[in-house]
Design an enzyme around this catalytic site. Structure first.
Site, short mmCIF file in Angstrom:
data_model
loop_
_atom_site.label_atom_id
_atom_site.label_comp_id
_atom_site.label_asym_id
_atom_site.label_seq_id
_atom_site.Cartn_x
_atom_site.Cartn_y
_atom_site.Cartn_z
N HIS A 72 -14.15 13.62 45.67
CA HIS A 72 -14.39 14.29 46.96
C HIS A 72 -13.51 15.53 47.12
O HIS A 72 -13.16 15.90 48.24
CB HIS A 72 -14.15 13.34 48.14
N SER B 133 -11.77 45.32 41.46
CA SER B 133 -12.46 45.72 42.69
C SER B 133 -12.40 47.24 42.81
O SER B 133 -11.39 47.85 42.47
CB SER B 133 -11.79 45.06 43.88
N LYS C 98 -7.02 43.28 42.73
CA LYS C 98 -7.95 42.19 42.44
C LYS C 98 -8.20 41.99 40.94
O LYS C 98 -8.28 42.93 40.16
CB LYS C 98 -9.30 42.44 43.12
N GLU D 190 -18.49 33.32 37.86
CA GLU D 190 -19.39 33.34 39.01
C GLU D 190 -20.84 33.58 38.58
O GLU D 190 -21.77 32.98 39.12
CB GLU D 190 -18.96 34.43 40.00
#
Ligand code: ARG
Length: 462
Positions: free
Chosen positions: A156, A277, A283, A290
């Site tokens: 969980h 970025s 970044k 992803e």
């Protein structure tokens, strides 16, 4: 547009129809596979006396010249052909003249396209199987170096019990093992020869299919000509396996994304597999992970697309089937990319064992072991669960770790506690103690890795 079927028609085809029905943009990647099928077919026609030796030789020479010309890039696919099969026949006509018109004897594009597709897919499946093996080997390698690296084990997404990083990564090894087995299994059904089925009903000419199958490395013949030209189960089976591979890798990608978040800090991905970025100079983003996660949608989509294409499709060939390649290639490219890029990320990733271990400190993931301690002293588990629950409640109230409770406090809950309890609830001890087969203790994981190695060597599971 160049066609193979002009005779019956008076006028030309509407330009919109030509554009709508053409598959060249998608199927031109089948050119080499189609040429192999053409060569085997031509040789068979020669052996059977359907073509004279001279005709057969002319055609074979022409096809070979096309194959090497395309390979070397000094020959191009004619852009105005309806599909790759038409394109190759056009090229052959340029190479060999009118005799090219004899190649299509006892053959239809319906059995031809199924043959080319199966041949092409077989090669891709084998390449993918190797890529999966390489990824499995990398998981195994990292696991071997991290038998004792403690990681919070989650259920969980809550801290449950500590596991080793090795154990966690090996979970992916076994997922990939099943994926590899699925590909090996479906390869047999991909590797059946449809050629010789004609448009749908077979042929009046004295062809011989076994030799063609042998030359092309097919393991068997499609036994029913109607089925042979209509069957795209092999596409569905492959896309199903691909969707599952993508799903597995999306789960890992999600973990990499979480693990590289500063709050976790369990891993740092290398510069060459991350992106920056345009606005925020600091970044470093896990875009590859992803996209692996995001593109899994394409795999599910490709599988769904293929299934919907086939649903309620009457026998035998229908043009709908031309759409199979769109789905197949989408699935193929996506899944191979996902496997390769996962490996690339793992090649140089830096794991941070200190961060993983720190995340386990004071997280109460040793509470089960407090209960197990009393179980070893003969107290029924139901009771020890209650006692350990009270202990964790006390620790939470006092804002301390479970192991920071005093022996007196523990004895207040049950007289069976002794000083050795503290050793048995140290994070590392908790992880190491689980040596049941398939468990996370380093002895069990070492055995697991050993079995994994044997599996890779093809020695099978014992
Ligand atoms: N391009 C077609 C396909 O991919 C080839 C078969 C065409 N056959 C036909 N009867 N129109 O399925």
């Amino acid at each position: 547009m160049a066609k193979l079927w002009g005779g019956r028609f008076e006028g030309g085809t509407h330009a919109d129809v030509e554009a709508f029905t053409s598959s060249l943009a998608i199927d031109s990647r089948l050119a080499q596979a189609d040429l192999k099928g053409c060569l085997a077919h031509a040789r068979m026609l020669g052996r059977q006396g359907i073509l004279s030796d001279a005709e057969c030789q002319q055609i074979v020479k022409g096809l070979e010249a096309i194959a090497s010309g395309l390979e070397a890039g000094n020959l191009g696919i004619p852009p105005d052909a309806e599909d790759v099969h038409t394109a190759i026949e056009l090229l052959l006509t340029e190479q060999a003249g009118v005799v090219a018109g004899k190649l299509h004897t006892a053959r239809s594009r319906n059995d031809q396209v199924a043959t080319a597709c199966r041949l092409y897919l077989r090669g891709e499946v084998d390449a993918l199987r190797e890529e999966i093996r390489a990824l499995q080997a990398r998981y195994l390698e990292i696991a071997e170096g991290n038998l004792h690296t403690v990681l919070p084990g989650l259920t969980h997404l809550q801290h449950a019990q500590p596991v080793s990083l090795a154990h966690h990564l090996m979970a992916y090894f076994w997922m990939l093992e099943r994926d590899h087995a699925r590909l090996t299994d479906l390869r047999v059904r991909v590797n059946q020869l449809p050629l010789g089925s004609g448009a749908l009903a077979g042929t009046t000419l004295p062809i011989e299919r076994e030799g063609v199958a042998k030359e092309l490395g097919f393991e068997g013949l499609c036994e029913n000509s109607l089925d042979a030209v209509s069957d795209r189960d092999f596409v569905v089976e492959f896309l199903s396996a691909a969707a599952l591979i993508g799903t597995h890798l999306s789960r890992f990608a999600e973990e990499l994304i979480l693990w590289s978040m500063p709050e976790f800090g369990f891993i740092e991905l290398a510069d060459d597999v991350t992106t920056g970025s345009s606005l925020m100079p600091q970044k470093k983003n896990p875009d590859v992970a992803e996209l692996i996660r995001g593109r899994t949608g394409r795999l599910t989509g490709a599988l769904t697309g293929a299934l919907v294409m086939l649903k309620a499709l009457p026998l035998s060939y229908n043009r709908d089937l031309q759409e199979d390649k769109q789905h197949l290639f989408e699935g193929l490219d996506t899944v191979r990319g996902a496997v390769r890029l996962t490996l690339l990320m793992l090649q140089k990733a830096t794991f941070r064992p200190d961060r993983m271990e720190r995340a386990c400190q004071g997280d109460y993931s040793n509470t089960t072991d407090l209960a197990d301690y009393l179980v070893r002293k003969g107290v029924p588990f139901r009771q020890t669960h209650e006692i350990a629950g009270k202990a964790v409640r006390l620790a939470i109230q006092k804002k301390v770790a479970l192991e920071a409770l005093s022996l007196d406090e523990l004895r207040g809950l049950h007289p069976g506690f002794d000083t050795d309890v503290f050793d048995s609830i140290q994070t590392r001890a908790v992880m190491e103690a689980r040596n049941s087969r398939g468990g996370t203790g380093s002895r069990a994981v070492a055995e697991q890795i050993d079995r994994a190695r044997k599996t890779l060597r093809g020695e099978g599971l014992k």
